[in-house]
Design a protein around this motif. Sequence first.
Motif, PDB file in Angstrom:
ATOM      1  N   GLU A 179       0.846  -1.076  -0.024  1.00 34.53           N
ATOM      2  CA  GLU A 179      -0.143  -0.298   0.380  1.00 34.53           C
ATOM      3  C   GLU A 179       0.851   0.997  -0.226  1.00 34.53           C
ATOM      4  O   GLU A 179       1.948   1.353   0.578  1.00 34.53           O
ATOM      5  N   TYR A 180       0.648   1.917  -1.114  1.00 31.76           N
ATOM      6  CA  TYR A 180       1.007   3.780  -1.021  1.00 31.76           C
ATOM      7  C   TYR A 180       0.729   4.270  -0.670  1.00 31.76           C
ATOM      8  O   TYR A 180      -0.283   4.810  -0.946  1.00 31.76           O
ATOM      9  N   THR A 181       1.329   6.106  -0.011  1.00 34.10           N
ATOM     10  CA  THR A 181       1.158   6.693   0.427  1.00 34.10           C
ATOM     11  C   THR A 181       0.259   7.512  -0.832  1.00 34.10           C
ATOM     12  O   THR A 181       1.071   7.294  -2.237  1.00 34.10           O
ATOM     13  N   PRO A 182      -0.772   8.706  -1.210  1.00 36.62           N
ATOM     14  CA  PRO A 182      -0.496   9.125  -2.361  1.00 36.62           C
ATOM     15  C   PRO A 182       0.535   9.933  -2.933  1.00 36.62           C
ATOM     16  O   PRO A 182       1.049  10.050  -4.249  1.00 36.62           O
ATOM     17  N   GLU A 183       1.694  10.781  -2.163  1.00 40.14           N
ATOM     18  CA  GLU A 183       2.919  10.714  -2.391  1.00 40.14           C
ATOM     19  C   GLU A 183       3.655  10.126  -2.857  1.00 40.14           C
ATOM     20  O   GLU A 183       4.477  10.346  -4.102  1.00 40.14           O
ATOM     21  N   GLU A 184       4.097   8.548  -2.171  1.00 40.35           N
ATOM     22  CA  GLU A 184       4.781   7.360  -3.127  1.00 40.35           C
ATOM     23  C   GLU A 184       4.328   6.788  -4.534  1.00 40.35           C
ATOM     24  O   GLU A 184       4.981   6.673  -5.087  1.00 40.35           O
ATOM     25  N   LEU A 185       3.259   6.861  -5.062  1.00 43.06           N
ATOM     26  CA  LEU A 185       2.179   6.710  -5.310  1.00 43.06           C
ATOM     27  C   LEU A 185       2.238   7.379  -6.952  1.00 43.06           C
ATOM     28  O   LEU A 185       3.238   7.233  -7.634  1.00 43.06           O
ATOM     29  N   ALA A 186       2.361   8.688  -6.678  1.00 40.29           N
ATOM     30  CA  ALA A 186       2.635   9.888  -8.039  1.00 40.29           C
ATOM     31  C   ALA A 186       4.134   9.350  -7.653  1.00 40.29           C
ATOM     32  O   ALA A 186       4.696   9.782  -9.143  1.00 40.29           O
ATOM     33  N   LYS A 187       4.943   9.192  -7.156  1.00 42.34           N
ATOM     34  CA  LYS A 187       6.555   9.807  -7.514  1.00 42.34           C
ATOM     35  C   LYS A 187       6.887   8.358  -8.065  1.00 42.34           C
ATOM     36  O   LYS A 187       7.468   8.296  -9.209  1.00 42.34           O
ATOM     37  N   ASN A 227       1.728  10.735 -21.328  1.00 41.22           N
ATOM     38  CA  ASN A 227       1.041  11.085 -21.185  1.00 41.22           C
ATOM     39  C   ASN A 227      -0.790  10.078 -20.874  1.00 41.22           C
ATOM     40  O   ASN A 227      -1.094  10.923 -19.809  1.00 41.22           O
ATOM     41  N   ASN A 228      -0.859   8.978 -21.455  1.00 39.02           N
ATOM     42  CA  ASN A 228      -1.986   8.629 -21.829  1.00 39.02           C
ATOM     43  C   ASN A 228      -1.770   6.719 -21.419  1.00 39.02           C
ATOM     44  O   ASN A 228      -2.348   5.817 -20.693  1.00 39.02           O
ATOM     45  N   LEU A 229      -0.229   6.214 -21.173  1.00 38.19           N
ATOM     46  CA  LEU A 229       0.179   5.366 -20.246  1.00 38.19           C
ATOM     47  C   LEU A 229       0.825   5.052 -19.035  1.00 38.19           C
ATOM     48  O   LEU A 229       1.566   5.459 -18.973  1.00 38.19           O
ATOM     49  N   GLU A 230      -0.564   5.292 -18.087  1.00 33.82           N
ATOM     50  CA  GLU A 230      -0.381   4.474 -16.779  1.00 33.82           C
ATOM     51  C   GLU A 230       0.366   3.681 -16.464  1.00 33.82           C
ATOM     52  O   GLU A 230      -0.733   2.331 -15.834  1.00 33.82           O
ATOM     53  N   TRP A 231       1.069   3.436 -15.288  1.00 31.83           N
ATOM     54  CA  TRP A 231       1.795   2.363 -14.245  1.00 31.83           C
ATOM     55  C   TRP A 231       0.475   2.415 -13.547  1.00 31.83           C
ATOM     56  O   TRP A 231       0.192   3.136 -12.363  1.00 31.83           O
ATOM     57  N   GLN A 241      -4.037  -1.814  -5.292  1.00 35.03           N
ATOM     58  CA  GLN A 241      -4.233  -0.381  -4.536  1.00 35.03           C
ATOM     59  C   GLN A 241      -5.307  -0.220  -4.892  1.00 35.03           C
ATOM     60  O   GLN A 241      -6.839   0.858  -4.091  1.00 35.03           O
ATOM     61  N   GLU A 242      -4.982   0.376  -6.825  1.00 33.02           N
ATOM     62  CA  GLU A 242      -5.915   1.419  -6.896  1.00 33.02           C
ATOM     63  C   GLU A 242      -7.443   0.671  -7.462  1.00 33.02           C
ATOM     64  O   GLU A 242      -8.075   1.138  -7.810  1.00 33.02           O
ATOM     65  N   LYS A 243      -7.540  -0.441  -7.381  1.00 33.13           N
ATOM     66  CA  LYS A 243      -8.130  -1.560  -7.750  1.00 33.13           C
ATOM     67  C   LYS A 243      -8.586  -1.692  -9.651  1.00 33.13           C
ATOM     68  O   LYS A 243     -10.432  -0.899  -9.430  1.00 33.13           O
ATOM     69  N   PRO A 244      -8.531  -1.462 -10.390  1.00 31.31           N
ATOM     70  CA  PRO A 244      -8.061  -1.102 -11.541  1.00 31.31           C
ATOM     71  C   PRO A 244      -9.455  -2.027 -12.372  1.00 31.31           C
ATOM     72  O   PRO A 244     -10.634  -1.836 -13.634  1.00 31.31           O
ATOM     73  N   PHE A 245      -9.161  -2.930 -12.110  1.00 31.61           N
ATOM     74  CA  PHE A 245     -10.363  -3.954 -12.663  1.00 31.61           C
ATOM     75  C   PHE A 245     -12.029  -3.738 -12.433  1.00 31.61           C
ATOM     76  O   PHE A 245     -12.796  -4.938 -12.398  1.00 31.61           O
TER      77      PHE A 245
END
Length: 177
Positions: free
Chosen positions: A29-37, A53-57, A61-65
Amino acid sequence: MKKILSILGTITLIGTSTTSLVACNKPQEYTPEELAKLKEENKIDTKDENIKNNLEWITPQEKPFNEVEKRYYYIVWKKDKWEISKILKNFPIEVGKEYYIYKDNNYELKFFKGITSTNKIKDTFLFYSSNNPFSFRRWGERNYDYINYIKSVYRWNLDTKGPDLIVDENGNVKVNE
């Protein structure tokens, strides 16, 4: 005195082992700051600004599916060597049903949504398994020897087909130019 020390040592060893095992399977689990970095660090190195700009790692924890987004996903995973699979996730995941991204006699890469013992619906997970009985892993989990079978997941954030990506022998993603 030796018996007391031996008993204390055994209790300490058992307690440490149990804690470590529980911690191994907990997704990071990442903090918002860690996740942005991390998102910035994991951008694909390319001159094409549209891809940058459009291909995002993304992380578990973001539960993308969980949602039907009609987006392409790129999954970097370990077979005999690093592979990359591209899938258009434009369908809902039903509870208890498996949706294969890749399957042969030795390997499986799939989506799955289950329920808890209290009948609460779980998030949709990305799973990897091979003919090795110890390899069944959920994306984001690590096993005892710290092998990541699913190295990374990227989402294409436009409604278009997305770029042609390849993966090198170290599992690094590159644009196929």
